[in-house]
Design a protein around this motif. Structure first.
Motif, short mmCIF file in Angstrom:
data_model
loop_
_atom_site.label_atom_id
_atom_site.label_comp_id
_atom_site.label_asym_id
_atom_site.label_seq_id
_atom_site.Cartn_x
_atom_site.Cartn_y
_atom_site.Cartn_z
N ALA A 162 22.05 51.47 42.08
CA ALA A 162 23.08 51.79 43.07
C ALA A 162 24.42 51.17 42.71
O ALA A 162 25.47 51.81 42.88
CB ALA A 162 22.64 51.33 44.45
N LEU A 163 24.41 49.94 42.21
CA LEU A 163 25.67 49.32 41.79
C LEU A 163 26.30 50.10 40.65
O LEU A 163 27.53 50.25 40.59
CB LEU A 163 25.43 47.86 41.40
N GLY A 164 25.47 50.61 39.75
CA GLY A 164 25.99 51.44 38.66
C GLY A 164 26.54 52.76 39.17
O GLY A 164 27.61 53.21 38.76
N LEU A 165 25.82 53.40 40.09
CA LEU A 165 26.28 54.67 40.66
C LEU A 165 27.54 54.49 41.49
O LEU A 165 28.36 55.40 41.60
CB LEU A 165 25.18 55.30 41.51
N LYS A 166 27.70 53.29 42.06
CA LYS A 166 28.92 52.97 42.81
C LYS A 166 30.12 52.83 41.87
O LYS A 166 31.25 52.83 42.30
CB LYS A 166 28.69 51.70 43.62
N GLY A 167 29.85 52.72 40.58
CA GLY A 167 30.92 52.62 39.60
C GLY A 167 31.30 51.21 39.22
O GLY A 167 32.32 51.00 38.56
N LEU A 168 30.49 50.23 39.61
CA LEU A 168 30.79 48.84 39.24
C LEU A 168 30.81 48.70 37.73
O LEU A 168 29.91 49.20 37.05
CB LEU A 168 29.70 47.93 39.83
N ARG A 169 31.81 48.02 37.22
CA ARG A 169 31.95 47.87 35.77
C ARG A 169 32.43 46.47 35.41
O ARG A 169 33.11 45.81 36.18
CB ARG A 169 32.96 48.88 35.21
N TYR A 170 32.10 46.06 34.20
CA TYR A 170 32.54 44.78 33.66
C TYR A 170 34.03 44.85 33.31
O TYR A 170 34.51 45.83 32.73
CB TYR A 170 31.73 44.43 32.40
N ALA A 171 34.75 43.81 33.66
CA ALA A 171 36.15 43.64 33.25
C ALA A 171 36.41 42.14 33.14
O ALA A 171 36.00 41.37 34.02
CB ALA A 171 37.09 44.26 34.27
N LYS A 172 37.07 41.74 32.09
CA LYS A 172 37.38 40.33 31.90
C LYS A 172 38.31 39.85 33.01
O LYS A 172 39.10 40.62 33.56
CB LYS A 172 38.08 40.10 30.56
N ASP A 173 38.21 38.54 33.31
CA ASP A 173 39.18 37.93 34.23
C ASP A 173 40.56 38.03 33.60
O ASP A 173 40.69 38.05 32.37
CB ASP A 173 38.85 36.45 34.44
N PRO A 174 41.60 38.06 34.43
CA PRO A 174 42.95 38.02 33.87
C PRO A 174 43.13 36.76 33.02
O PRO A 174 42.48 35.74 33.27
CB PRO A 174 43.85 37.97 35.10
N GLN A 232 34.11 41.38 47.48
CA GLN A 232 35.32 41.65 46.71
C GLN A 232 35.01 42.46 45.46
O GLN A 232 35.75 43.39 45.12
CB GLN A 232 36.00 40.33 46.31
N THR A 233 33.92 42.13 44.80
CA THR A 233 33.54 42.86 43.59
C THR A 233 33.19 44.31 43.94
O THR A 233 33.59 45.23 43.23
CB THR A 233 32.37 42.15 42.88
N LEU A 234 32.46 44.50 45.05
CA LEU A 234 32.14 45.87 45.46
C LEU A 234 33.42 46.64 45.80
O LEU A 234 33.54 47.83 45.50
CB LEU A 234 31.21 45.87 46.67
#
Length: 173
Positions: free
Chosen positions: A44-56, A73-75
């Motif tokens: 479900a998290l993948g289908l929601k479009g959650l993706r890895y991104a480095k911190d600023p 916040q991540t969601l």
């Protein structure tokens, strides 16, 4: 690392709502299986479009100061680095009633899911015990949350490889 678990918030309204919806969509026999809700949450998290991104980029370096988001916040943003995704997955898993661990290494964070299997019975369930984590006499399935959007099998493979990297230096795991 010591404060990371404080960001796991299974009782937040956003997390409880998401977890309840995903658990409701599970067929009844899978709800009692520790890996049923886990697989549902990961998918479900993948289908929601959650993706890895480095911190600023931060001028003090990641070792000195790291920003961690709460799971909600991540969601909401749809992205996070390894600690953010691990916190989000652990929050959802815990909200579904599945005990979760945050596994911290010197340069990474991933999760482990309680399997319900005691360590002394691990040989009955897996031919590769070195791909699992034993903690407090229980067997845990390592899951690499930067692999959200891929299969749970792939996420386990990547986490097990990371676990293997640090197995000989348990003080760093």
């Amino acid at each position: 690392p010591e404060s990371l678990a404080a960001f796991v918030t299974p009782r937040s309204a956003a997390i409880k709502g998401a977890a309840a919806a995903w658990q409701k969509a599970l067929p009844e026999p899978l709800r009692a299986d520790p890996l049923g809700p886990t697989a549902a949450a990961f998918t479900a998290l993948g289908l929601k479009g959650l993706r890895y991104a480095k911190d600023p980029v931060n001028p003090y370096g990641a070792e000195v100061l790291d920003f961690v988001q709460f799971a909600a916040q991540t969601l909401e943003t749809g992205t996070g680095d390894c600690d953010d995704l691990a916190v989000a997955f652990a929050s959802v898993g815990e909200a579904m009633g599945v005990p979760m661990l945050l596994v911290v290494t010197p340069d990474h964070v991933f999760t482990a899911v309680h399997t319900g299997i005691p360590a002394q019975a691990m040989h009955l369930y897996t031919v590769q015990p070195d791909r699992m984590l034993v903690h407090n006499g229980q067997v845990w399935l390592p899951v690499e949350t930067t692999q959200i959007g891929k299969s749970l099998t792939e996420a386990h493979r990547v986490a097990a490889d990371e676990l293997k990297r640090w197995r000989d230096t348990p003080d760093k795991l």
